[in-house]
Motif scaffolding. Sequence first.
Motif: not given
Length: 299
Positions: A91-93, A272-276
Amino acid sequence: MADFSWFSKFPKLDRSTLLEIRKYLDSAFLDFSREYGDSIEAFFDPLLDFLIWFEKLLVQSPWWAVLLCITGLVYAVSRSWKLSLSVVVSFLLIGYLGMWEDTMRTLSIITVCTILAIVLGVPIGILMARSNRTQSIVTPVLDIMQTMPAFVYLIPVVMLLGIGKVPGVIAVVIYAIPPVIRLTNLGIRLVDKEVLEAATAYGANPMQRLLGVQLPLASPTIMAGINQTIMMALGMVVIASMIGVNGLGQPVLKSITNQYFTLGLFNGLAIVALAIIFDRVSQSYAKRSMKHIQGENHD
C-alpha cells in the motif's frame, strides 16, 4: 438432375421472422425498463448511499489511519506478521505511485461486492445442499452465469439502471457469485454423515446441526469459494469501469484507448497486489480454521 443443395444447408428461420422475434424481445424489455426502471432504482438507493459513504470513508480518511486499520484487520485474520508487513509495503508503494485514491475506490467496490456475494451465495448454497431438486434447478443457472461473456451482463443492467456504481456492483456480483454458491453446497455435502448422526443422537435439531456442525466443518471449502469470488470480482474491475465504476479499472481502460503502456501497467499491478493480498488473507484464514477444526476433532 436432382437438386440436393437443401440437404447440405443447416435449416434456419428466415431473416424476417428472426428480425421480428428480436424486435419483439427488445421492445418488451424496453417497455419493462420504462415501466419499472424507477422502482428498481429506488429499491437500490440504500445500496448506492452505502457505496458512496464507504468510498468517501476510505478516500477522505487519513491514509495512515486507513493503512493501520487494513493492516490490523489482516493481522487479526491471518496472525501473520510477514503478510501484514507485505500489506504495508504494497500500500505504501501504491500511494507513492499516485494510485491511492483509485485503489481505495476499487477496495470499497470489491468489499461491498464480496459482502453481497456472501450474503446471497451462502444461503443459496445451503439450500442446494439440503435439496437435490434445488441443486438441479440452480446448477444450470450457475453454468450460464459462469460461461456468459461478462459484457453481456452490462446490457440489461445498464438499460434498467443506467450508468454508475450500482449497475457495476450488480454486474460484478452476478459474475463473481457462482464459486461461493458451488463451494458452499459442496462443503456441506462433504460433511461426514456419521458426525451428523452423532449430533442428531445428542438431540441437535436441523438448525443446530447446520450452525454447529455443517457450517464449521465446511468453512475451509466455503472460504475457498469466497477466495475465488474475490478473484473474479477483481477481474471484473476493468470491465465495470466501462459503465462508470471509479477505481483502478478506469486508468487501465484509458491506457487501452490511448495506448499508455506505463499507466496501464502500474494500475494493473495495483489490481494484482490487491488480488494477492485478498488471496493470501483468505487462504491463511482457511488454514487457521482447518487447524482449529482438526484440533477439536483430535481432542
